[in-house]
Design a protein around this motif. Structure first.
Motif, short mmCIF file in Angstrom:
data_model
loop_
_atom_site.label_atom_id
_atom_site.label_comp_id
_atom_site.label_asym_id
_atom_site.label_seq_id
_atom_site.Cartn_x
_atom_site.Cartn_y
_atom_site.Cartn_z
N ASP A 1 22.66 106.83 92.78
CA ASP A 1 21.84 105.62 92.92
C ASP A 1 21.88 105.18 94.38
O ASP A 1 22.89 104.65 94.84
N MET A 2 20.79 105.41 95.11
CA MET A 2 20.79 105.12 96.55
C MET A 2 20.91 103.63 96.83
O MET A 2 21.43 103.22 97.88
N ALA A 3 20.46 102.78 95.92
CA ALA A 3 20.59 101.34 96.12
C ALA A 3 22.07 100.94 96.15
O ALA A 3 22.48 100.06 96.93
N LYS A 4 22.89 101.57 95.32
CA LYS A 4 24.32 101.27 95.31
C LYS A 4 25.00 101.83 96.57
O LYS A 4 25.94 101.22 97.10
N TYR A 5 24.50 102.96 97.04
CA TYR A 5 24.99 103.52 98.32
C TYR A 5 24.66 102.56 99.45
O TYR A 5 25.50 102.28 100.33
N ASP A 6 23.46 102.01 99.43
CA ASP A 6 23.06 101.04 100.45
C ASP A 6 23.97 99.82 100.44
O ASP A 6 24.34 99.30 101.50
N ALA A 7 24.33 99.37 99.26
CA ALA A 7 25.21 98.20 99.15
C ALA A 7 26.57 98.50 99.78
O ALA A 7 27.15 97.65 100.49
N PHE A 8 27.09 99.71 99.55
CA PHE A 8 28.35 100.12 100.18
C PHE A 8 28.21 100.15 101.69
O PHE A 8 29.06 99.62 102.42
N LEU A 9 27.15 100.78 102.20
CA LEU A 9 26.95 100.87 103.64
C LEU A 9 26.85 99.49 104.28
O LEU A 9 27.46 99.23 105.33
N ASN A 10 26.10 98.61 103.67
CA ASN A 10 25.94 97.26 104.22
C ASN A 10 27.26 96.51 104.24
O ASN A 10 27.58 95.81 105.20
N ALA A 11 28.04 96.65 103.18
CA ALA A 11 29.33 95.98 103.13
C ALA A 11 30.28 96.56 104.18
O ALA A 11 31.03 95.83 104.84
N LEU A 12 30.25 97.88 104.34
CA LEU A 12 31.10 98.56 105.32
C LEU A 12 30.77 98.11 106.74
O LEU A 12 31.67 97.75 107.52
N VAL A 13 29.50 98.13 107.08
CA VAL A 13 29.08 97.77 108.43
C VAL A 13 29.34 96.29 108.71
O VAL A 13 29.77 95.92 109.80
N ALA A 14 29.10 95.46 107.74
CA ALA A 14 29.34 94.02 107.93
C ALA A 14 30.82 93.75 108.20
O ALA A 14 31.17 92.95 109.08
N ARG A 15 31.69 94.43 107.48
CA ARG A 15 33.12 94.17 107.60
C ARG A 15 33.71 94.72 108.90
O ARG A 15 34.46 94.03 109.60
N TYR A 16 33.35 95.97 109.23
CA TYR A 16 34.01 96.61 110.38
C TYR A 16 33.16 96.58 111.65
O TYR A 16 33.70 96.70 112.75
N GLY A 17 31.87 96.38 111.50
CA GLY A 17 31.06 96.13 112.69
C GLY A 17 31.50 94.83 113.35
O GLY A 17 31.53 94.72 114.59
N ALA A 18 31.89 93.85 112.55
CA ALA A 18 32.37 92.56 113.07
C ALA A 18 33.69 92.71 113.81
O ALA A 18 34.07 91.83 114.59
N ARG A 19 34.38 93.83 113.58
CA ARG A 19 35.67 94.08 114.25
C ARG A 19 35.55 95.15 115.32
O ARG A 19 36.55 95.72 115.75
N GLY A 20 34.32 95.43 115.74
CA GLY A 20 34.13 96.27 116.91
C GLY A 20 33.69 97.70 116.67
O GLY A 20 33.45 98.44 117.62
N VAL A 21 33.60 98.13 115.41
CA VAL A 21 33.16 99.51 115.15
C VAL A 21 31.66 99.61 115.40
O VAL A 21 30.87 98.83 114.84
N LYS A 22 31.26 100.57 116.23
CA LYS A 22 29.84 100.78 116.52
C LYS A 22 29.40 102.21 116.27
O LYS A 22 28.21 102.49 116.19
N GLU A 23 30.36 103.15 116.19
CA GLU A 23 30.01 104.55 116.00
C GLU A 23 30.30 104.96 114.55
O GLU A 23 31.42 104.80 114.06
N TRP A 24 29.25 105.50 113.92
CA TRP A 24 29.33 105.87 112.51
C TRP A 24 28.85 107.32 112.36
O TRP A 24 27.69 107.62 112.60
N ALA A 25 29.76 108.20 111.98
CA ALA A 25 29.41 109.60 111.73
C ALA A 25 29.18 109.77 110.23
O ALA A 25 29.97 109.27 109.41
N ILE A 26 28.11 110.45 109.88
CA ILE A 26 27.77 110.61 108.46
C ILE A 26 28.34 111.92 107.93
O ILE A 26 27.90 113.00 108.28
#
Length: 490
Positions: free
Chosen positions: A153-178
């Protein structure tokens, strides 16, 4: 193993002139597991791309085990913050039960990096669990890693990605390898096309959540990328150079990966190897990854390198010829694989210095050594990947050399050394300049190398002049002298 036809990536080199003919006569030298770095010079790689702009103040970093961070912290602190690192953020680990996130491990890793001033990058993996319709294959290792595949379910994957980026982007993470090393079916259970589709999707979601995000591919494994070098030379109708490149690149693989990368000496053996399903699959995954670069899906190309130092120009030359001229290359995994336990520590230290220096000299924007500390996890307890520290955190001889490399590259402008008979790079940090250099063969006269040396020492040539031998030195020089050695304007 799925077979996908290769399209056009293995075309003749355009931006980089790669000449392997110079090693055809000497490619068999130094091929044993415990051999020293060869006395002969590596293949000629002439870079014609414009110099790459730095992507970070800290181009040299390390990868360490989270559970032993306190043991390694004294050394990491000595690196003074000039040490990037990465960690895997796997959806199936973070959300083991649908709807319940567990960020504790990633929070711990982030806090560790912050405590020593490190830049943290994340490898974003799916894994396989409820999110993919069930686990695929057996879980591997102490962390019970599972192969990734396309989410159910790509919508659930999107929810994970958004939560991940919101949490750790706020702490300085900018590089994301897929994902990670998708050429390995234990890491990625889908097809090359499915991987491309996943990266395209993930990149769009991450950029929407973090507009200045930097997206990277999975990082094709070091031995797999070697097949691209060989196949590309064959496509150019350069069979002798292809064989020489194979022998050089895989010199340390013949004892541990015999089935995939055996020791060979004839064109017939090489052609038989290239025709195997394994090599065809490698080609397909390389094609898919380089396509992501050329289509602008990723911002930077990730590569891994565990071969002998003199094979680094082969790798970088190949990659630079296949991706946009202005796309940086980052080496998130660099190390010495399957080295002989009997090899002197001083020689291992030299190899580490040469490996990192060659990658930087040829324009790799970030180099992370893996592992930071020895982990005798191979068969019979042997050390498969050479660490800078002992398991208990005690620095090895090489640890000082690596620390000096971090110091001279942090905040620096790096350029390849342009001096006949020498290899290495030139670092400029404001009004300070440093040269890391060694001779390809016999000592080379270097009357400019009279400054303070933080690593190694100069020697004397046959003519009695100050010279640099085959062991690396790190010498301070006047900025004007550095400009001449690097060919840069003063």
């Amino acid at each position: 193993m799925p077979h996908v036809p290769v399209r056009s990536v293995f075309r003749p080199l355009v931006a980089v002139a790669l000449t392997v003919g110079t090693l055809a006569a000497c490619a068999s030298s130094g091929g044993e597991k415990g051999s020293a770095a060869p006395a002969t010079s590596p293949p000629s790689v002439v870079l014609t791309e414009p110099a790459q702009q730095p992507v970070t103040r800290f181009p040299v970093g390390v990868k360490y085990a989270r559970v032993a961070f306190d043991t390694y912290k004294p050394y990491l602190t000595k690196l003074g913050g000039g040490s990037g690192t990465f960690y895997e953020a796997t959806w199936c680990d973070v959300e083991p039960t649908e709807g319940t996130y567990d960020w504790s491990e990633l929070d711990e890793v982030t806090a560790q990096a912050e405590s020593v001033g490190q830049e943290l990058m994340l490898k974003v993996r799916v894994g396989s669990c409820w999110a993919t319709g069930g686990q695929i294959g057996e879980a591997r290792g102490a962390k019970a890693k599972t192969a990734s595949t396309t989410p159910a379910d790509m919508a659930k994957y999107d929810a994970f990605l958004n939560a991940l980026v919101a949490r750790y982007g706020a702490r300085g993470v900018k590089e994301w390898a897929i994902e990670n090393e998708v050429n390995n079916t234990a890491q990625w259970a889908g097809t090359p096309e499915e991987y491309v589709a996943l990266v395209e999707h993930a990149a769009e979601v991450i950029r929407a959540a973090q507009p200045d995000a930097v997206i990277l591919d999975s990082g094709i494994s070091s031995p797999t990328m070697g097949t691209g070098i060989v196949v590309d030379l064959l496509a150019q109708n350069k069979p002798d150079e292809a064989l020489a490149a194979y022998q050089r690149y895989y010199a340390r693989r013949h004892t541990s990966r015999t089935k995939d990368y055996p020791e060979i000496s004839t064109q017939a053996e090489l052609q038989k190897l290239v025709a195997t399903d394994k090599w065809k699959y490698n080609e397909a995954m390389i094609e898919a990854t380089l396509g992501l670069a050329n289509d602008g899906v990723i911002d930077r190309l990730q590569t891994h390198f565990y071969e002998r130092w003199d094979a680094a120009p082969l790798l970088v030359g190949f990659l630079r010829s296949k991706i946009p001229a202005d796309m940086p290359i980052e080496a998130w995994e660099v190390g010495l694989f399957d080295v002989d336990d009997a090899m002197p520590e001083a020689q291992l230290s030299e190899e580490v210095t040469k490996t990192v220096s060659q990658l930087l000299a040829y324009g790799v924007a970030r180099v992370l050594w893996l592992p930071l500390a020895a982990d005798p996890n191979g068969t019979g307890g042997e050390e498969k990947r050479f660490g800078l520290l002992e398991p208990d955190g005690t620095p090895r001889l090489v640890a000082n050399a690596y620390e000096q490399l971090v110091k001279v590259t942090t905040g620096a402008t790096l350029q390849p050394l342009d001096s006949k008979g020498l290899m290495g790079f030139v670092s400029r940090q404001g009004d300070k300049a440093t040269v890391v250099a060694w001779a390809a063969e016999a000592p080379v006269p270097a009357d400019w190398a009279t400054g303070a040396s933080a690593l190694g020492s100069t020697t004397t040539t046959a003519g009695g002049a100050t010279g640099i031998g085959t062991s690396p030195v790190m010498v301070e020089v006047p900025v004007a002298q550095a400009a001449q050695l690097s060919g840069a304007p003063g």
